[in-house]
Design a protein around this motif. Sequence first.
Motif, PDB file in Angstrom:
ATOM      1  N   GLN A  30      16.050  -1.460  -1.622  1.00 21.43           N
ATOM      2  CA  GLN A  30      14.974  -0.837  -0.857  1.00 21.43           C
ATOM      3  C   GLN A  30      14.284   0.228  -1.691  1.00 21.43           C
ATOM      4  N   VAL A  31      12.970   0.337  -1.504  1.00 20.95           N
ATOM      5  CA  VAL A  31      12.201   1.379  -2.156  1.00 20.95           C
ATOM      6  C   VAL A  31      11.410   2.120  -1.089  1.00 20.95           C
ATOM      7  N   GLU A  32      11.468   3.469  -1.135  1.00 17.71           N
ATOM      8  CA  GLU A  32      10.782   4.290  -0.144  1.00 17.71           C
ATOM      9  C   GLU A  32       9.338   4.528  -0.570  1.00 17.71           C
ATOM     10  N   VAL A  33       8.439   4.293   0.370  1.00 12.55           N
ATOM     11  CA  VAL A  33       7.017   4.497   0.129  1.00 12.55           C
ATOM     12  C   VAL A  33       6.502   5.466   1.189  1.00 12.55           C
ATOM     13  N   TYR A  34       6.055   6.644   0.770  1.00 12.22           N
ATOM     14  CA  TYR A  34       5.568   7.661   1.705  1.00 12.22           C
ATOM     15  C   TYR A  34       4.063   7.500   1.884  1.00 12.22           C
ATOM     16  N   GLU A  35       3.666   7.256   3.125  1.00  8.89           N
ATOM     17  CA  GLU A  35       2.266   6.991   3.415  1.00  8.89           C
ATOM     18  C   GLU A  35       1.384   8.208   3.234  1.00  8.89           C
ATOM     19  N   ASP A  36       1.975   9.428   3.328  1.00 10.39           N
ATOM     20  CA  ASP A  36       1.163  10.638   3.253  1.00 10.39           C
ATOM     21  C   ASP A  36       0.987  11.159   1.842  1.00 10.39           C
TER      22      ASP A  36
END
Length: 403
Positions: A30-36
């Motif tokens: 899994q890779v975390e992608v921050y929308e902000d």
Amino acid sequence: MTLTVHLLLVCLVYCTFAAALTIRNCINGQVEVYEDDGTVVTCSDIANPSDVVWRRGVGGEAIGECKADGTCSPVYLYHDYALSRAPYSSDSRLTIVRDYRANGGLEVTCQQMGSTSSARCKLVIKHHSVLNQCKITTDTERWTVSGVCQVQQAFASDNSYTCQWTGPNNNVFGAFEDGSTHQVCSFTQPLPNQEGLYTYRVSVSPASTNQFSQDVRIAAPGSMATSCSWKIPEGGNVSCVCRIEHPGSPPAVVRWQGQDGDLMIMSDVQREDNGTQFECHVTWGGGIYTSAVYTLLVEYESHESTVTSSQLSSSHLPSTLPTPTISPPGIRDCAVMASVYNSDPPMPPEFSSEAVISSVAAFVVLVFIIHVAILAIRRRREGMKAIQREKEEPGGTSDSLSW
């Protein structure tokens, strides 16, 4: 033979590069992608000169491709993504440009064209948390420390929300109060028993854009003192204050037993209240730190004596009556007749100081008049005796009488 070895070496080098293809920051698939903050997904270790293609899922529809010279051409069907690559760079980047949350849980693949080498990872879309209205409070009577913090704007497509507090000795505790909303992170723990400075801090996931920590100082309170009314007359009022030199940290609780604070007031005390004890407690450190006892002693009038009071006394000692002395028979001196006590007798309440002064003045005038009368009688007797002697002497006349 030489050609065979050369081909094997080329294959070995190509396979090595192909096997090294990875997606950066992909942890446990899994890779975390921050929308902000516009987090990008990076495909690394691309062999040169090789092209790379991005896909949705394994062997799924193509998102777009990036050539070795840095030219990227996204497929027109997908306008949610942007692809980039520097010329002959070993990295290619995928950026989500809209509708982040619709891509939560999507698995993306970067594949080196002309080979089977690829890397894939699942997207976890997140939004950073914001900590608000965080505070640490202490309860001196229960000897506990509590923390609360509002967690706002957090989002995780995998529904993974955590919060924890870290305290002395790096102990970890605390959780969300409501597991469904993930909005309030709190804890309650016993306070340390030793004096010192202790730090409490909160951490949450998704990660927060701001931080919060607060120090708690443990310091013992100062000495205790009371200020209470002295000699309470019957029907009077009692005012008693219990205080400490300094409150300590967290602040000690000072309270009279049965009261709400450090001030105790009683109205219209009666003799039946005499000897009543009141306790003042200083609560700190998980129990009663120190205490004092005030004994109420009431001053009241009786037929035999006047009872006085004192403060913070454990017992009451009544006043002693004067011992009368009897005058010997035959003595008629007025001063002795005025009193039969060897000390001042208790004065009746109806006697005033003006009445006493008047009585003394009248007594003095009476003594003076008696004294003058006695002197006059003595002189008259002496004159009578002189006349009698002249009559007895020859040639005496009555003209010699002198007053």
